[in-house]
Design an enzyme around this catalytic site. Structure first.
Site, PDB file in Angstrom:
ATOM      1  N   ASP A  66       2.220   2.022   3.407  1.00  0.00           N
ATOM      2  CA  ASP A  66       3.135   1.061   4.061  1.00  0.00           C
ATOM      3  C   ASP A  66       4.579   1.480   3.871  1.00  0.00           C
ATOM      4  O   ASP A  66       5.421   1.280   4.736  1.00  0.00           O
ATOM      5  CB  ASP A  66       3.081  -0.337   3.421  1.00  0.00           C
ATOM      6  CG  ASP A  66       1.729  -0.956   3.362  1.00  0.00           C
ATOM      7  OD1 ASP A  66       0.885  -0.588   4.186  1.00  0.00           O
ATOM      8  OD2 ASP A  66       1.522  -1.832   2.491  1.00  0.00           O
ATOM      9  N   HIS A 107       0.884  -1.168   0.000  1.00  0.00           N
ATOM     10  CA  HIS A 107       0.000   0.000   0.000  1.00  0.00           C
ATOM     11  C   HIS A 107       0.927   1.223   0.000  1.00  0.00           C
ATOM     12  O   HIS A 107       2.002   1.188   0.609  1.00  0.00           O
ATOM     13  CB  HIS A 107      -0.838   0.100   1.279  1.00  0.00           C
ATOM     14  CG  HIS A 107      -1.750  -1.043   1.554  1.00  0.00           C
ATOM     15  ND1 HIS A 107      -1.338  -2.197   2.148  1.00  0.00           N
ATOM     16  CD2 HIS A 107      -3.080  -1.182   1.335  1.00  0.00           C
ATOM     17  CE1 HIS A 107      -2.371  -3.016   2.292  1.00  0.00           C
ATOM     18  NE2 HIS A 107      -3.444  -2.430   1.800  1.00  0.00           N
TER      19      HIS A 107
HETATM   20  C1  XUL Z   1      -7.447  -6.595   4.254  1.00  0.00           C
HETATM   21  C2  XUL Z   1      -6.695  -6.967   3.054  1.00  0.00           C
HETATM   22  C3  XUL Z   1      -5.877  -5.884   2.432  1.00  0.00           C
HETATM   23  C4  XUL Z   1      -5.798  -5.964   0.949  1.00  0.00           C
HETATM   24  C5  XUL Z   1      -5.065  -4.809   0.315  1.00  0.00           C
HETATM   25  O1  XUL Z   1      -8.212  -7.610   4.773  1.00  0.00           O
HETATM   26  O2  XUL Z   1      -6.701  -8.094   2.629  1.00  0.00           O
HETATM   27  O3  XUL Z   1      -4.626  -5.891   3.006  1.00  0.00           O
HETATM   28  O4  XUL Z   1      -5.182  -7.134   0.530  1.00  0.00           O
HETATM   29  O5  XUL Z   1      -5.568  -3.582   0.697  1.00  0.00           O
END
Ligand code: XUL
Ligand code: CO
Length: 440
Positions: free
Chosen positions: A103, A100
């Site tokens: 992150d 992300h």
């Molecule tokens: C949350 C989840 C996230 C997604 C990306 O449950 O799986 O981490 O994979 O935003």
């Protein structure tokens, strides 16, 4: 300076070994279906769990022991973690990682400041990408952690939050492209509602679709060629999440003319939270030609939340790989370990051991799935189960020449209809057989 100095490259030592820091089934160079295992499985490390997770839960403080925690400068710390993900990938023979935006770099006071910090880390990642050993499977935007997303992002009641989210995804698309990301994921953790009493559901769905169309348009504008993926999840953190499961998300995509631009990223633990098996969600996406990628983890059926455990259930990995092999692989997708070590697995070695366990489980799952397909009994039984649709009245049903009147005429004087066994227990035994055989 190495991040995981004490731990060397993880080797394949064959099925008999029990070394926590060696593979038993993942032999990266071994050919399966004519393709190297590492190219077929396209494993990926989830940056957030592995480099941000510190063992905090709602009852307790951090437990993880990580050398990088001693770094106080936020940019130096962010860079060290990037060094760490590349080192972990290379040592595990994993080709990808996922992230992300929030992150990988710290936030500033405004989006402009945040973007500037992000750019510093993106440059650092680009240095690492140069040798071509590791790449980005997908990027995404975190539209859920900051308090501004309390009422949603693209489905917020507040247009300023919609605008902020759009600008954030714009930047996330730009950096994902810059880093050669092969896909871009939308997981709408706050896109949903707590109560319908204060929710204009019709407007929120329309706005979500407007947002997705803007993303599609912007990707075209900047020539981002990566695949867009929706990652369904029914709940958590929101009570009800709009992208509940594949079937519901597909109906959203079709209603708003978005189907051609999206595929699905299926997460095992999200499937079970939605009341489905992992295989069900993979199958639903596959038969609609929309199986894009996988978040490879597992939940705990005794617990009602997203535990994001490393996948070790061979039955589940075999059935998952069965769907993936039937799909002809995952194209630009991969198997991303959206999984975190348990709070009590606090050492850096545990990080390796957990990934090795997940990797080995999917490698064996792949071998078992191939055994099942090559052995052919499941396919043969499936064929004979539906044989009645290949000629006679069944063929007329399938080719569209039957109608209610014709069918009535055909059946009306029949005294009995013969039913055949569904062979369920035998089929289940075959899965066990394949797992045992594949582990020889
Ligand atoms: C949350 C989840 C996230 C997604 C990306 O449950 O799986 O981490 O994979 O935003
Ligand atoms: Co996920």
């Amino acid at each position: 300076m190495s991040v995981f100095g004490e731990i060397g490259k993880i080797e394949y030592k064959g099925p008999d070994n029990r070394d926590p820091l060696a593979f038993s089934f993942y032999n990266p160079e071994e050919l399966v279906l004519g393709i190297k295992m590492k190219d077929y499985l396209r494993f990926s490390i989830a940056f957030w769990h592995t480099f941000k997770g510190d063992g905090t839960d709602m009852f307790g403080m951090p437990t993880m022991k990580r050398d990088w925690l001693s770094i106080s400068d936020e940019i130096e710390l962010a860079k060290k973690k990037i060094d760490g993900v590349f080192e972990l990938c290379e040592k595990l023979n994993v080709k990808f990682f996922c992230f992300h935006d929030r992150d990988i770099a710290p936030e500033g006071k405004t989006l402009r400041e945040t973007n500037a910090k992000l750019d510093q880390i993106v440059s650092h990642i680009k240095e690492h990408l140069k040798d071509g050993k590791v790449g980005v499977l997908w990027g995404t935007a975190n539209l859920f952690s900051n308090p501004r997303f309390v009422h949603g992002a693209a489905t917020s009641c507040n247009a300023d939050v919609f605008a902020y989210s759009a600008a954030q995804v714009k930047k996330a698309l730009e950096i994902t492209k810059e880093l050669g990301g092969e896909n871009y994921v939308f997981w709408g953790g706050r896109e949903g509602y707590e109560t319908l009493l204060n929710t204009d559901m019709a407007l929120e769905f329309d706005n979500l679709a407007r947002f997705m169309h803007m993303a599609v348009d912007y990707a075209k504008e900047i020539d981002f060629k990566g695949q867009f993926l929706i990652e369904p999840k029914p709940m958590e953190p929101t009570k009800h999440q709009y992208d509940f499961d594949v079937a519901n998300s597909l109906s959203f995509l079709r209603k708003y003319g978005l189907e051609e631009y999206f595929e699905f990223n299926i997460e095992a633990n999200h499937a079970t939270l939605a009341g489905h098996t992992f295989q069900h969600e993979l199958r639903y996406a596959r038969i609609n030609g929309l199986l894009g990628s996988v978040d490879a983890n597992q939940g705990d059926t005794l617990l009602g939340w997203d535990t994001d455990q490393f996948p070790t259930d061979l039955y589940a990995t075999t059935l998952a790989m069965y769907e993936i092999v039937k799909n002809g692989g995952l194209n630009s997708g991969g198997l991303n370990f959206d999984a975190k070590v348990r709070r009590g697995s606090m050492g850096e070695k545990d990080l390796f051991a957990a990934h090795i366990a997940g990797i080995d489980s999917f490698a064996l799952g792949l071998k078992a799935a191939v055994k099942l397909i090559e052995e052919g009994t499941i396919e043969d039984l499936l064929k004979s189960r539906y044989a009645s649709y290949r000629d006679g009245i069944g063929k007329e049903i399938v080719d569209g020449s039957a109608n209610f009147k014709k069918l009535e005429e055909y059946i009306i004087d029949r005294e009995t209809i013969q039913s055949e066994s569904a062979n369920q227990e035998y089929l289940e035994r075959l899965i066990n057989w394949a797992i045992v055989k594949a582990s020889d």
